[in-house]
Design a protein around this motif. Structure first.
Motif, PDB file in Angstrom:
ATOM      1  N   LEU A 170       4.723  -1.423 -17.597  1.00 48.55           N
ATOM      2  CA  LEU A 170       5.199  -0.191 -16.428  1.00 48.55           C
ATOM      3  C   LEU A 170       6.073   0.636 -16.986  1.00 48.55           C
ATOM      4  O   LEU A 170       6.365   1.628 -16.444  1.00 48.55           O
ATOM      5  CB  LEU A 170       5.780  -1.007 -15.343  1.00 48.55           C
ATOM      6  CG  LEU A 170       4.859  -1.846 -14.495  1.00 48.55           C
ATOM      7  CD1 LEU A 170       5.529  -2.369 -13.181  1.00 48.55           C
ATOM      8  CD2 LEU A 170       3.583  -1.197 -13.734  1.00 48.55           C
TER       9      LEU A 170
ATOM     10  N   ASP B 245      -0.267   7.048 -13.620  1.00 50.43           N
ATOM     11  CA  ASP B 245      -1.066   5.763 -13.393  1.00 50.43           C
ATOM     12  C   ASP B 245      -0.080   4.628 -12.526  1.00 50.43           C
ATOM     13  O   ASP B 245      -0.714   3.703 -12.201  1.00 50.43           O
ATOM     14  CB  ASP B 245      -1.452   5.204 -14.736  1.00 50.43           C
ATOM     15  CG  ASP B 245      -0.246   4.769 -15.489  1.00 50.43           C
ATOM     16  OD1 ASP B 245       0.984   5.514 -15.669  1.00 50.43           O
ATOM     17  OD2 ASP B 245      -0.210   3.907 -16.228  1.00 50.43           O
ATOM     18  N   LEU B 246       1.056   5.030 -12.350  1.00 53.17           N
ATOM     19  CA  LEU B 246       1.958   4.288 -11.170  1.00 53.17           C
ATOM     20  C   LEU B 246       2.126   4.914  -9.826  1.00 53.17           C
ATOM     21  O   LEU B 246       2.540   3.962  -9.171  1.00 53.17           O
ATOM     22  CB  LEU B 246       3.241   3.931 -11.936  1.00 53.17           C
ATOM     23  CG  LEU B 246       3.404   3.411 -13.247  1.00 53.17           C
ATOM     24  CD1 LEU B 246       4.939   3.272 -13.712  1.00 53.17           C
ATOM     25  CD2 LEU B 246       2.814   1.907 -13.369  1.00 53.17           C
TER      26      LEU B 246
ATOM     27  N   PRO C 165       5.776   6.413  -6.665  1.00 53.04           N
ATOM     28  CA  PRO C 165       5.514   5.165  -7.417  1.00 53.04           C
ATOM     29  C   PRO C 165       5.029   4.206  -6.566  1.00 53.04           C
ATOM     30  O   PRO C 165       5.480   4.088  -5.022  1.00 53.04           O
ATOM     31  CB  PRO C 165       6.938   4.607  -7.905  1.00 53.04           C
ATOM     32  CG  PRO C 165       7.900   5.595  -7.134  1.00 53.04           C
ATOM     33  CD  PRO C 165       7.299   6.810  -6.736  1.00 53.04           C
ATOM     34  N   HIS C 166       4.039   3.330  -6.873  1.00 52.27           N
ATOM     35  CA  HIS C 166       3.286   2.496  -6.044  1.00 52.27           C
ATOM     36  C   HIS C 166       4.368   1.400  -5.411  1.00 52.27           C
ATOM     37  O   HIS C 166       5.229   0.972  -6.166  1.00 52.27           O
ATOM     38  CB  HIS C 166       2.256   1.710  -6.598  1.00 52.27           C
ATOM     39  CG  HIS C 166       1.463   0.878  -5.715  1.00 52.27           C
ATOM     40  ND1 HIS C 166       1.730  -0.247  -5.534  1.00 52.27           N
ATOM     41  CD2 HIS C 166       0.076   1.062  -5.276  1.00 52.27           C
ATOM     42  CE1 HIS C 166       0.608  -0.858  -4.638  1.00 52.27           C
ATOM     43  NE2 HIS C 166      -0.338   0.050  -4.629  1.00 52.27           N
TER      44      HIS C 166
ATOM     45  N   ALA D 237       4.625  -1.319  -7.917  1.00 54.79           N
ATOM     46  CA  ALA D 237       5.532  -1.137  -9.110  1.00 54.79           C
ATOM     47  C   ALA D 237       7.019  -1.122  -8.883  1.00 54.79           C
ATOM     48  O   ALA D 237       7.858  -1.448  -9.611  1.00 54.79           O
ATOM     49  CB  ALA D 237       5.026   0.245  -9.602  1.00 54.79           C
TER      50      ALA D 237
END
Length: 146
Positions: free
Chosen positions: A17, A38-39, A46-47, A50
């Motif tokens: 990450l 991609d996060l 941010p997800h 994550a």
């Protein structure tokens, strides 16, 4: 011991990450996660998963900074975690973790052959320094079996 390097070597997912550490010591840690597409989640920040990993990783570093000397006789394990997402985050996020237990009391319980449990509190801040989430991780030190 370089706690940040030890933790990132031990937890490849955190390394994947892009988590890095600003500090770790005396029961505290500050970790950060970069702003990477991609996060991201569906709203461009941010997800949540994550951010959970960032906070749990920071809590682990805070825990290790207080109890690394106990690793020869006990295995640290995250027992439970509760996260409250307060508002959407955007950009890079930072997690600041603090041990919420008296080290001597935790070690004394371990000395008694008990399995101590203790909290590590974490705040996740967005790029503007606003708290976007709070997490509490309950850690335990499981005594090694003879």
């Amino acid at each position: 011991m370089d706690l940040a390097a030890f933790l990132l070597d031990s937890v490849p997912f955190a390394r994947m990450l892009g988590i890095s550490f600003d500090s770790a010591g005396s029961g505290t840690a500050v970790a950060r996660m970069p702003d990477r597409a991609d996060l991201h989640n569906h709203v461009g920040g941010p997800h949540a998963g994550a951010m959970f990993t960032l906070a749990e990783t920071a809590s682990g570093a805070a825990m290790l900074s207080a109890f690394a000397d106990q690793l020869t006789r006990a295995v640290p394990l995250a027992k439970t975690a509760r996260v409250d997402y307060r508002r959407p985050a955007m950009g890079e996020v930072t997690a600041s973790a603090t041990l919420r237990a008296d080290r001597a009391e935790v070690v004394a319980r371990l000395d008694e052959g008990r399995r101590p449990e203790f909290d590590v509190a974490v705040e996740i801040l967005d790029a503007d320094g606003v708290v976007v989430a709070e997490m509490t991780v309950v850690w335990t030190l499981r005594p090694n079996r003879p």
